[in-house]
Design an enzyme around this catalytic site. Structure first.
Site, PDB file in Angstrom:
ATOM      1  N   THR A   1     -22.304  40.176  -7.265  1.00  0.00           N
ATOM      2  CA  THR A   1     -22.781  38.805  -7.050  1.00  0.00           C
ATOM      3  C   THR A   1     -23.801  38.367  -8.085  1.00  0.00           C
ATOM      4  O   THR A   1     -23.793  37.211  -8.525  1.00  0.00           O
ATOM      5  CB  THR A   1     -23.418  38.707  -5.639  1.00  0.00           C
ATOM      6  OG1 THR A   1     -22.384  38.879  -4.683  1.00  0.00           O
ATOM      7  CG2 THR A   1     -24.079  37.368  -5.403  1.00  0.00           C
TER       8      THR A   1
ATOM      9  N   THR B   1     -23.658  44.420  -4.310  1.00  0.00           N
ATOM     10  CA  THR B   1     -24.384  45.084  -3.217  1.00  0.00           C
ATOM     11  C   THR B   1     -23.465  45.861  -2.270  1.00  0.00           C
ATOM     12  O   THR B   1     -23.911  46.783  -1.599  1.00  0.00           O
ATOM     13  CB  THR B   1     -25.181  44.058  -2.388  1.00  0.00           C
ATOM     14  OG1 THR B   1     -24.278  43.097  -1.836  1.00  0.00           O
ATOM     15  CG2 THR B   1     -26.237  43.366  -3.221  1.00  0.00           C
ATOM     16  N   ASP B   2     -22.172  45.497  -2.230  1.00  0.00           N
ATOM     17  CA  ASP B   2     -21.301  46.104  -1.215  1.00  0.00           C
ATOM     18  C   ASP B   2     -21.182  47.622  -1.343  1.00  0.00           C
ATOM     19  O   ASP B   2     -21.130  48.333  -0.337  1.00  0.00           O
ATOM     20  CB  ASP B   2     -19.900  45.474  -1.271  1.00  0.00           C
ATOM     21  CG  ASP B   2     -19.901  44.036  -0.754  1.00  0.00           C
ATOM     22  OD1 ASP B   2     -20.869  43.654  -0.071  1.00  0.00           O
ATOM     23  OD2 ASP B   2     -18.944  43.301  -1.045  1.00  0.00           O
TER      24      ASP B   2
ATOM     25  N   LYS C   1     -27.058  49.370   2.836  1.00  0.00           N
ATOM     26  CA  LYS C   1     -26.992  47.918   2.972  1.00  0.00           C
ATOM     27  C   LYS C   1     -26.901  47.596   4.452  1.00  0.00           C
ATOM     28  O   LYS C   1     -25.972  48.025   5.131  1.00  0.00           O
ATOM     29  CB  LYS C   1     -25.778  47.350   2.227  1.00  0.00           C
ATOM     30  CG  LYS C   1     -25.698  45.832   2.301  1.00  0.00           C
ATOM     31  CD  LYS C   1     -24.572  45.240   1.463  1.00  0.00           C
ATOM     32  CE  LYS C   1     -24.527  43.725   1.639  1.00  0.00           C
ATOM     33  NZ  LYS C   1     -23.439  43.081   0.883  1.00  0.00           N
TER      34      LYS C   1
HETATM   35  N1  ASP Z   1     -19.004  41.378  -2.957  1.00  0.00           N
HETATM   36  C1  ASP Z   1     -20.194  41.457  -3.774  1.00  0.00           C
HETATM   37  C2  ASP Z   1     -20.160  42.755  -4.537  1.00  0.00           C
HETATM   38  O1  ASP Z   1     -20.416  43.770  -3.965  1.00  0.00           O
HETATM   39  C3  ASP Z   1     -21.419  41.372  -2.927  1.00  0.00           C
HETATM   40  C4  ASP Z   1     -22.723  41.386  -3.692  1.00  0.00           C
HETATM   41  O2  ASP Z   1     -22.821  41.774  -4.833  1.00  0.00           O
HETATM   42  O3  ASP Z   1     -23.757  41.038  -3.053  1.00  0.00           O
HETATM   43  O4  ASP Z   1     -19.845  42.756  -5.691  1.00  0.00           O
END
Ligand code: ASP
Length: 340
Positions: free
Chosen positions: A21, A95-96, A166
């Site tokens: 993200t 973050t995932d 997370k």
């Molecule tokens: N779907 C995104 C990822 O993990 C979520 C994020 O980065 O917050 O790339």
């Protein structure tokens, strides 16, 4: 421990982009997708250059749902090959699966003598209210500090790579430190805990042997034992998220025969807890003891993410069931508290 923001010679930091993200753009359909030139987005944060001389290296450009163990290896190799050239490393990541990558890098890059920071954002850098700018600036501040570990910097926390989880898709503080205090907090200043490892003359080790053929899944009411048979037939190891203290169904749909059968065929079965906080304590209930007696290995207070990555890493080094058992219960990089 020091935050070295006012030194004469600017520290050198390598900023690795992988997607996520933080560097995403919003498409016409409203969905976020990885921006092709992540480096150019990062150029928009001039504060970074005040803190350090920063080089940017793009190693992937994916939503972190598409991160694979192969990308972990690429990042670990890239950092190790450049370890002498930089004072610290920052990896911008989705973050995932940020915790999986943080755990993987913790096992692969041991005896570090400088910091490797993983960060990301809940809101893209390009959008109003983004946390990406602050997270990146704080990541670089920690990358030029005296810390010498793989850590997650996110919101106000500095978390050991094997302890991050997370826990929110909403809060800006998306990650917590599980079963251990954070290695630091970021407020008006950065405060490090006394447990954090600091820069030294250690010689970093690259330990990248990995067997990715490992499965991770939770038990649930009504689970069919055939699922475990299938996984045992198609994988070299499995991590089961048991209930509570590491409890496994033993009644009408007992999973114990399938677990015994997997272990008898040299497929290790590790049991962690599906609770966020706490440790397995498999003797506490008969339902946990039965799995232990069948040969399951307790993950103790490891997160499922750390247990999964660790089993891949251990199986990359040995297929001896006794060694797998003892390595899984030994602490290598702060991933568990050993039971004496
Ligand atoms: N779907 C995104 C990822 O993990 C979520 C994020 O980065 O917050 O790339």
């Amino acid at each position: 421990m020091h935050v070295r923001e006012h030194v004469l010679h600017k520290p050198r930091v390598l900023l690795v982009t992988t997607g996520g993200t933080i560097t995403m753009l919003r498409g016409a359909n409203g969905s976020l997708y990885p921006c092709e030139d992540a480096g150019q987005l990062l150029e928009k944060i001039p504060e970074l250059k005040l803190l350090a001389d920063i080089d940017i290296l793009s190693l992937a450009n994916v939503d972190s749902s598409d991160i694979t163990p192969t990308i972990w290896l690429t990042i670990a190799r890239a950092v190790y090959q450049r370890i002498k050239d930089y004072d610290g490393f920052v990896i911008a990541h989705g973050t995932d699966t940020l915790c999986h990558t943080a755990a993987a890098l913790s096992f692969m890059l041991q005896e570090l003598n400088k910091p490797v920071i993983i960060t990301g954002a809940q809101v893209p850098l390009e959008e109003i209210g983004s946390d990406g700018r602050t997270n990146l600036i704080n990541a670089v501040r920690v990358a030029i500090s005296d810390l010498a570990e793989v850590v997650v910097v996110f919101g106000s926390l500095i978390i050991r790579g094997t302890r991050a989880k997370k826990t929110s898709v909403f809060d800006m503080q998306a990650f917590i430190s599980v079963n251990d205090v954070p290695l630091g907090t970021i407020g008006l200043t950065i405060k490090f805990s006394s447990f954090a490892k600091t820069r030294s003359r250690r010689k970093p080790l690259l330990r990248i042997s990995l067997n990715e053929n490992v499965a991770l899944f939770p038990v649930y009411p009504g689970m069919k034992p055939e699922i475990i048979d299938y996984i045992a037939n198609t994988h070299d190891g499995m991590v089961i998220e048991g209930y509570g203290a590491g409890n496994i169904p033993t009644g009408e749909k007992s999973l114990i025969p399938a677990i015994s059968s997997a272990i008898s065929r040299n497929v290790p079965v590790v049991v962690c807890t599906q609770c966020i906080v706490g440790s397995t304590e498999m003797e506490l209930y008969q339902v946990g003891r039965s799995a232990l007696e069948a040969g399951a290995i307790p993950a103790m207070d490891m997160t499922p993410e750390a247990a999964l990555v660790k089993l891949m890493w251990v199986l990359g080094q040995t297929d001896d069931m006794g060694s797998i058992d003892s390595m899984m219960q030994k602490c290598f990089v702060g991933e568990l508290h050993e039971v004496s």
